[in-house]
Design an enzyme around this catalytic site. Structure first.
Site, PDB file in Angstrom:
ATOM      1  N   HIS A 151       5.131   5.138  -1.318  1.00  0.00           N
ATOM      2  CA  HIS A 151       6.232   3.969  -1.056  1.00  0.00           C
ATOM      3  C   HIS A 151       5.222   3.111  -1.857  1.00  0.00           C
ATOM      4  CE1 HIS A 151       6.796   5.044   2.655  1.00  0.00           C
ATOM      5  NE2 HIS A 151       7.143   3.615   2.863  1.00  0.00           N
ATOM      6  N   HIS A 175       0.861  -1.898   0.371  1.00  0.00           N
ATOM      7  CA  HIS A 175       0.277  -0.007  -0.014  1.00  0.00           C
ATOM      8  C   HIS A 175       0.814   1.212   0.096  1.00  0.00           C
ATOM      9  CE1 HIS A 175       1.519  -0.201   3.944  1.00  0.00           C
ATOM     10  NE2 HIS A 175       0.602   0.208   4.519  1.00  0.00           N
TER      11      HIS A 175
END
EC number: 3.1.-.-
Length: 169
Positions: free
Chosen positions: A115, A34
């Protein structure tokens, strides 16, 4: 109750990220790959409906976001975390900003670095070995994510569970 907000990618990209996480991330079983939009925050159990309504209101006008994982990077020397860097866009930044002010469970502790974590909890030697391999393999993945996911940490199972997903415009 501990909650968080995240962008969860397609199953195919989850599988690509998880091919690294299974080997290099001790948190692998706790949460899907995620991009964190709102780091964990605590609420009273009775406030959940209010939080859901606030999330609905805050995403108003935010379009589906393009997520482009461009390369392997790290948070070294702060800590030995390796991740796939996501190009920061205006839409991603706006989504992050809407949930990281004093008016929604506090400001972010860190600057927004979108990220996908692929390795953490590594010794310095492990980090050096793995980072070189991952950087060499590279990544260039682009997709549109059209949902923001509200997650709750389940203490009994020691993992994050989806409470609700919210469609981005």
């Amino acid at each position: 109750m501990i909650l968080g907000l995240a962008l969860i990618p397609s199953k195919s990209f989850q599988e690509a990220v998880d091919s690294y996480r299974k080997r290099y991330d001790k948190q692998y079983s706790r949460i899907k790959p995620h991009v964190t939009i709102k780091a964990p925050f605590e609420i009273e159990d009775g406030d959940l409906d209010s939080v859901i309504e606030q999330v609905r209101a805050r995403i108003n006008g935010i379009p589906a976001v393009e997520v482009h994982a461009t390369k392997a990077s790290s948070f070294k020397p702060t800590n030995n975390v390796i991740y796939f860097k996501v190009a920061k866009t205006d839409d991603l930044e706006e989504l992050f900003n809407r949930f990281n002010g004093e008016d929604f469970y506090g400001e972010a502790e860190h600057v927004f670095v979108p990220h996908f974590t692929i390795a953490q909890g590594l010794s310095s030697q492990e980090f050096e070995d793995i980072f070189g391999q991952v950087a060499l393999a590279g990544v260039d993945h682009k997709e549109i994510i059209d949902e923001l996911t509200l997650l709750r940490f389940d203490d009994d199972e020691d993992k994050w569970k989806v409470i609700e997903t919210f469609k981005l415009a």
